[in-house]
Motif scaffolding. Sequence first.
Motif, short mmCIF file in Angstrom:
data_model
loop_
_atom_site.label_atom_id
_atom_site.label_comp_id
_atom_site.label_asym_id
_atom_site.label_seq_id
_atom_site.Cartn_x
_atom_site.Cartn_y
_atom_site.Cartn_z
N THR A 5 9.42 0.84 15.31
CA THR A 5 8.82 -0.42 15.14
C THR A 5 7.97 -0.16 13.94
O THR A 5 7.25 0.94 13.89
CB THR A 5 7.85 -0.68 16.48
OG1 THR A 5 8.83 -0.75 17.51
CG2 THR A 5 7.17 -2.21 16.01
N LEU A 6 8.08 -0.98 12.89
CA LEU A 6 7.48 -0.80 11.65
C LEU A 6 6.39 -1.75 11.47
O LEU A 6 6.69 -2.81 11.82
CB LEU A 6 8.34 -0.76 10.57
CG LEU A 6 9.48 0.25 10.55
CD1 LEU A 6 10.34 -0.11 9.22
CD2 LEU A 6 8.92 1.40 10.49
N LEU A 7 5.29 -1.63 10.62
CA LEU A 7 4.21 -2.60 10.58
C LEU A 7 4.49 -2.84 8.96
O LEU A 7 5.19 -2.30 8.23
CB LEU A 7 2.81 -2.01 10.67
CG LEU A 7 2.59 -1.82 12.19
CD1 LEU A 7 1.18 -1.20 12.66
CD2 LEU A 7 2.86 -3.24 13.12
N PHE A 59 4.78 5.30 3.53
CA PHE A 59 4.35 4.46 2.60
C PHE A 59 3.52 3.40 3.27
O PHE A 59 2.40 2.76 2.88
CB PHE A 59 5.47 3.65 1.69
CG PHE A 59 4.99 2.76 0.73
CD1 PHE A 59 4.05 3.10 -0.31
CD2 PHE A 59 5.24 1.37 0.78
CE1 PHE A 59 3.70 2.46 -1.45
CE2 PHE A 59 4.97 0.49 -0.21
CZ PHE A 59 4.21 1.04 -1.21
N ILE A 60 3.95 2.95 4.34
CA ILE A 60 3.38 1.65 5.12
C ILE A 60 2.02 2.31 5.80
O ILE A 60 0.93 1.68 5.73
CB ILE A 60 4.21 1.44 6.47
CG1 ILE A 60 5.56 0.50 5.55
CG2 ILE A 60 3.37 0.47 7.56
CD1 ILE A 60 6.67 0.28 6.71
N THR A 61 2.00 3.58 6.22
CA THR A 61 0.87 4.08 7.00
C THR A 61 -0.24 4.82 5.83
O THR A 61 -1.10 5.55 6.29
CB THR A 61 1.06 5.28 8.03
OG1 THR A 61 2.16 6.13 7.45
CG2 THR A 61 1.94 4.56 8.78
N GLY A 62 0.14 4.76 4.71
CA GLY A 62 -0.73 5.16 3.31
C GLY A 62 -0.67 6.74 3.54
O GLY A 62 -1.57 7.24 2.51
N VAL A 69 8.90 6.84 -1.89
CA VAL A 69 9.54 5.97 -1.56
C VAL A 69 11.07 5.97 -2.49
O VAL A 69 12.17 6.08 -2.19
CB VAL A 69 9.24 4.63 -1.16
CG1 VAL A 69 10.20 3.62 -1.14
CG2 VAL A 69 7.94 4.62 -0.17
N ALA A 70 10.44 5.97 -3.82
CA ALA A 70 11.37 5.76 -4.92
C ALA A 70 12.39 7.03 -4.82
O ALA A 70 13.93 6.77 -4.41
CB ALA A 70 11.04 5.82 -6.19
N GLU A 236 5.04 -3.71 -3.13
CA GLU A 236 3.55 -3.67 -3.88
C GLU A 236 2.55 -3.78 -2.84
O GLU A 236 2.92 -4.53 -1.70
CB GLU A 236 3.60 -5.17 -4.49
CG GLU A 236 2.28 -5.28 -5.32
CD GLU A 236 2.15 -6.74 -6.05
OE1 GLU A 236 3.23 -7.42 -5.97
OE2 GLU A 236 1.27 -7.06 -6.59
N MET A 237 1.40 -3.10 -2.89
CA MET A 237 0.47 -3.00 -1.98
C MET A 237 -0.48 -4.05 -2.31
O MET A 237 -0.89 -4.13 -3.54
CB MET A 237 -0.27 -1.43 -2.03
CG MET A 237 0.31 -0.53 -1.45
SD MET A 237 -0.64 1.16 -1.33
CE MET A 237 -1.78 0.77 -0.16
#
Length: 252
Positions: A5-7, A59-62, A69-70, A236-237
């Motif tokens: 599960t991703l945010l 990346f999502i969790t900082g 990611v790249a 993009e953040m």
Amino acid sequence: METLTLLSPHFRRFNSPFPLLSLIRRSMSIKSHLTMASYKKTDSDEIPIAGTDNAFMGFITGKKKATEVAHSVWKSIIQKGDTVIDATCGNGYDTLALLTMVSDESYNGCVFGMDIQQEALDNTSSLLEISVDENKRKLVKLFKLCHSKLEDIVQETPVRLVAFNLGYLPGGDKTILTSPRTTLAALHAACKVLQSGGLISVMVYIGHPGGRDELEAVQGFASDLPVEAWTSIEFEMLNRPTAPVLVLIFKK
Ligand SMILES: C[S@@+](CC[C@H](N)C(=O)[O-])C[C@H]1O[C@@H](n2cnc3c(N)ncnc32)[C@H](O)[C@@H]1O
């Protein structure tokens, strides 16, 4: 089969989904499920994503940067023995990462590296010298050349990936940096040399003067590509407005 599960950070899709990217897109909705099947690395429509889940979650969790990611996406796309281009060598970190991905035990694979500054090419050579053996280093061909001329160096060779890391040389002269005009010319050239199943990866830095204009140029280019042949997406953040933006352009 495992379900995660991703945010969501901000995720923007320019045109129609490629399966991997579609998975990611779906994962970026407020709360959804990403199903991780066991993918094989082939030229067919099976998409290798093992390992990318870690980078995306980081990346999502900082905890991970867009560059990670790249690199993770590159690793999923690149096959041993491939030819790839680092269109902005800089200090050589991307060149080294690409070399590790393309090279096999028999020293197959090729990385063409380009930069307009001799200092960048010297830094890249030095990094390669301390990081890999001589036989591997021979797989890297460095050119002091604007990336808009990349067709001249690859000629007929099919290219799996073209990586751009725009902006100025970290630790170098900040007035020498990529510009929308030559970046666009290079993107057009990259589209021509890229093989089917290949990727153009563009990391755009927007914290310096002109960075936003360059992002808009890249976004415009990526948005206009025909959906039948290309998938263009952007990471993009939203709540860190000067964070680098990653644009990925996949050739179907
Ligand atoms: C952000 S740095 C690249 C960082 C690098 N990929 C790394 O891993 O260290 C951007 C580089 O692009 C180079 N550059 C600027 N304009 C260019 C052009 N038209 N063609 C090729 N390289 C260019 C700069 O000299 C600089 O070294």
